[in-house]
Write a protein that holds these residues in place. Structure first.
Motif, PDB file in Angstrom:
ATOM      1  N   LEU A  73       7.422  36.184  23.968  1.00  0.00           N
ATOM      2  CA  LEU A  73       6.621  35.174  24.683  1.00  0.00           C
ATOM      3  C   LEU A  73       6.830  35.393  26.178  1.00  0.00           C
ATOM      4  O   LEU A  73       7.960  35.265  26.678  1.00  0.00           O
ATOM      5  CB  LEU A  73       7.072  33.776  24.238  1.00  0.00           C
ATOM      6  N   TYR A  74       5.750  35.731  26.858  1.00  0.00           N
ATOM      7  CA  TYR A  74       5.882  36.105  28.268  1.00  0.00           C
ATOM      8  C   TYR A  74       6.103  34.882  29.151  1.00  0.00           C
ATOM      9  O   TYR A  74       5.856  33.752  28.733  1.00  0.00           O
ATOM     10  CB  TYR A  74       4.665  36.957  28.680  1.00  0.00           C
ATOM     11  N   ALA A  75       6.598  35.140  30.362  1.00  0.00           N
ATOM     12  CA  ALA A  75       6.868  34.045  31.300  1.00  0.00           C
ATOM     13  C   ALA A  75       5.577  33.691  32.028  1.00  0.00           C
ATOM     14  O   ALA A  75       4.802  34.569  32.409  1.00  0.00           O
ATOM     15  CB  ALA A  75       7.951  34.475  32.287  1.00  0.00           C
ATOM     16  N   GLY A  76       5.340  32.422  32.196  1.00  0.00           N
ATOM     17  CA  GLY A  76       4.162  31.999  32.943  1.00  0.00           C
ATOM     18  C   GLY A  76       3.901  30.529  32.710  1.00  0.00           C
ATOM     19  O   GLY A  76       4.599  29.862  31.932  1.00  0.00           O
ATOM     20  N   ARG A  77       2.884  30.017  33.400  1.00  0.00           N
ATOM     21  CA  ARG A  77       2.514  28.609  33.261  1.00  0.00           C
ATOM     22  C   ARG A  77       0.995  28.490  33.269  1.00  0.00           C
ATOM     23  O   ARG A  77       0.294  29.304  33.853  1.00  0.00           O
ATOM     24  CB  ARG A  77       3.075  27.790  34.431  1.00  0.00           C
ATOM     25  N   VAL A  78       0.520  27.455  32.640  1.00  0.00           N
ATOM     26  CA  VAL A  78      -0.885  27.057  32.762  1.00  0.00           C
ATOM     27  C   VAL A  78      -0.830  25.672  33.401  1.00  0.00           C
ATOM     28  O   VAL A  78      -0.364  24.718  32.780  1.00  0.00           O
ATOM     29  CB  VAL A  78      -1.591  27.009  31.392  1.00  0.00           C
ATOM     30  N   GLY A  79      -1.249  25.587  34.653  1.00  0.00           N
ATOM     31  CA  GLY A  79      -0.970  24.370  35.415  1.00  0.00           C
ATOM     32  C   GLY A  79       0.537  24.289  35.565  1.00  0.00           C
ATOM     33  O   GLY A  79       1.188  25.269  35.947  1.00  0.00           O
ATOM     34  N   PHE A  82       4.616  25.325  30.747  1.00  0.00           N
ATOM     35  CA  PHE A  82       5.126  26.677  30.467  1.00  0.00           C
ATOM     36  C   PHE A  82       4.337  27.349  29.338  1.00  0.00           C
ATOM     37  O   PHE A  82       3.843  26.674  28.423  1.00  0.00           O
ATOM     38  CB  PHE A  82       6.601  26.612  30.059  1.00  0.00           C
ATOM     39  N   PHE A  83       4.277  28.683  29.401  1.00  0.00           N
ATOM     40  CA  PHE A  83       3.680  29.451  28.301  1.00  0.00           C
ATOM     41  C   PHE A  83       4.395  29.088  26.993  1.00  0.00           C
ATOM     42  O   PHE A  83       5.617  28.923  26.959  1.00  0.00           O
ATOM     43  CB  PHE A  83       3.833  30.962  28.536  1.00  0.00           C
ATOM     44  N   MET A  84       3.610  28.999  25.935  1.00  0.00           N
ATOM     45  CA  MET A  84       4.170  28.631  24.632  1.00  0.00           C
ATOM     46  C   MET A  84       3.324  29.244  23.527  1.00  0.00           C
ATOM     47  O   MET A  84       2.190  29.680  23.766  1.00  0.00           O
ATOM     48  CB  MET A  84       4.210  27.106  24.494  1.00  0.00           C
ATOM     49  N   LEU A 138       7.544  27.917  20.161  1.00  0.00           N
ATOM     50  CA  LEU A 138       8.451  28.428  21.203  1.00  0.00           C
ATOM     51  C   LEU A 138       7.851  28.158  22.574  1.00  0.00           C
ATOM     52  O   LEU A 138       6.630  28.267  22.769  1.00  0.00           O
ATOM     53  CB  LEU A 138       8.645  29.941  21.042  1.00  0.00           C
ATOM     54  N   ILE A 139       8.708  27.847  23.539  1.00  0.00           N
ATOM     55  CA  ILE A 139       8.293  27.578  24.916  1.00  0.00           C
ATOM     56  C   ILE A 139       9.183  28.395  25.836  1.00  0.00           C
ATOM     57  O   ILE A 139      10.422  28.324  25.725  1.00  0.00           O
ATOM     58  CB  ILE A 139       8.441  26.065  25.232  1.00  0.00           C
ATOM     59  N   ASN A 140       8.584  29.183  26.717  1.00  0.00           N
ATOM     60  CA  ASN A 140       9.375  30.011  27.635  1.00  0.00           C
ATOM     61  C   ASN A 140       9.553  29.271  28.954  1.00  0.00           C
ATOM     62  O   ASN A 140       8.634  29.185  29.763  1.00  0.00           O
ATOM     63  CB  ASN A 140       8.686  31.354  27.871  1.00  0.00           C
ATOM     64  N   THR A 141      10.737  28.738  29.177  1.00  0.00           N
ATOM     65  CA  THR A 141      11.014  27.987  30.414  1.00  0.00           C
ATOM     66  C   THR A 141      11.648  28.877  31.477  1.00  0.00           C
ATOM     67  O   THR A 141      11.983  28.394  32.555  1.00  0.00           O
ATOM     68  CB  THR A 141      11.960  26.806  30.129  1.00  0.00           C
ATOM     69  N   GLY A 176      10.473  23.387  39.783  1.00  0.00           N
ATOM     70  CA  GLY A 176      11.645  24.183  39.416  1.00  0.00           C
ATOM     71  C   GLY A 176      12.573  23.490  38.421  1.00  0.00           C
ATOM     72  O   GLY A 176      13.565  24.075  37.979  1.00  0.00           O
ATOM     73  N   VAL A 177      12.251  22.250  38.054  1.00  0.00           N
ATOM     74  CA  VAL A 177      13.072  21.529  37.070  1.00  0.00           C
ATOM     75  C   VAL A 177      12.280  21.412  35.766  1.00  0.00           C
ATOM     76  O   VAL A 177      11.099  21.043  35.779  1.00  0.00           O
ATOM     77  CB  VAL A 177      13.443  20.116  37.596  1.00  0.00           C
ATOM     78  N   VAL A 178      12.922  21.760  34.664  1.00  0.00           N
ATOM     79  CA  VAL A 178      12.255  21.658  33.351  1.00  0.00           C
ATOM     80  C   VAL A 178      12.234  20.191  32.921  1.00  0.00           C
ATOM     81  O   VAL A 178      13.286  19.556  32.803  1.00  0.00           O
ATOM     82  CB  VAL A 178      12.991  22.522  32.298  1.00  0.00           C
ATOM     83  N   GLN A 179      11.029  19.668  32.732  1.00  0.00           N
ATOM     84  CA  GLN A 179      10.883  18.256  32.350  1.00  0.00           C
ATOM     85  C   GLN A 179      10.117  18.154  31.031  1.00  0.00           C
ATOM     86  O   GLN A 179       9.220  18.970  30.780  1.00  0.00           O
ATOM     87  CB  GLN A 179      10.063  17.500  33.410  1.00  0.00           C
TER      88      GLN A 179
END
Ligand code: F6R
Ligand code: MN
Length: 186
Positions: A73-79, A82-84, A138-141, A176-179
């Motif tokens: 699962l690659y690193a990234g975000r949508v908005g 996190f990518f999941m 899975l969620i890549n944080t 930068g904080v996982v919420q």
């Protein structure tokens, strides 16, 4: 020595599989419509971008057999999300699965059929025993690829439709904080 069979292998450091016939599947952004909460951020993403790859050993799929595969699962975000992975229940609800963290870090979102969600931290060496009747995603944080090994019954199958309305928790990057956020209709 030549009398011994050489079994297939997994490289623990990065989850690369070898030594056996493999099935590979890439999941691209365009296939994940409705998965991320921010629809307009999703529509601005490159539709061809690969969000995750799954590789598994091609093996007999009869009742009682097991699949062994790795999700990258690659690193990234949508908005800010996190990518999941899409996430699923097993078609055969009673069938469990085991995930092992190999590389990177993230979260395993588990959810019961009653909609109760919990998160387990995934890291190299983590072991996740997913009971039956439990959806998983899975969620890549982290900042690097999250790779996890999975072993599951071939007979389990996948039910994606039951979670089309989404999971009860979302995981976002808040400066930068996982919420985590609870979702009302999850
Ligand atoms: C198999 C399993 C994993 C996932 C993979 C991709 O039962 O749980 O191999 O299939 O992580 O996630 P989904 O299938 O939700 O797209
Ligand atoms: Mn599964």
């Amino acid at each position: 020595m030549s009398a011994f069979l050489l079994p297939p292998q997994v490289a623990w450091a990065d989850g690369v599989l070898s030594g056996g016939p493999l099935i590979r599947k890439s999941t691209r952004m365009q296939a994940l419509a409705g998965v991320f909460s921010n629809q307009s951020a999703w529509s601005e993403c490159d539709p061809e971008r690969v969000v995750y790859d799954v590789e598994l050993f091609d093996s007999p799929s009869a009742e009682g057999e097991l699949y062994v595969g790795v999700t990258h699962l690659y690193a990234g975000r949508v908005g800010d999300e996190f990518f999941m992975t899409r996430g699923h229940f097993h078609q055969r609800r009673e069938q469990g699965e085991v995930y092992f963290g190999l590389h990177g870090e993230g979260l395993l979102l588990l959810q019961s059929e009653q909609g109760e969600a919990r998160l387990e931290y995934v890291f190299p060496g983590s072991v996740h025993i997913i009971p039956g009747n439990t959806a998983h995603r899975l969620i890549n944080t982290g900042a690097v690829t999250l790779s996890a090994l999975a072993v599951w019954p071939c007979a389990a199958g996948h039910d994606y439709a039951s979670l089309a309305g989404g999971f009860a928790l979302r995981v976002v990057d808040d400066d930068g904080v996982v919420q985590t956020k609870e979702v009302q209709n999850g």
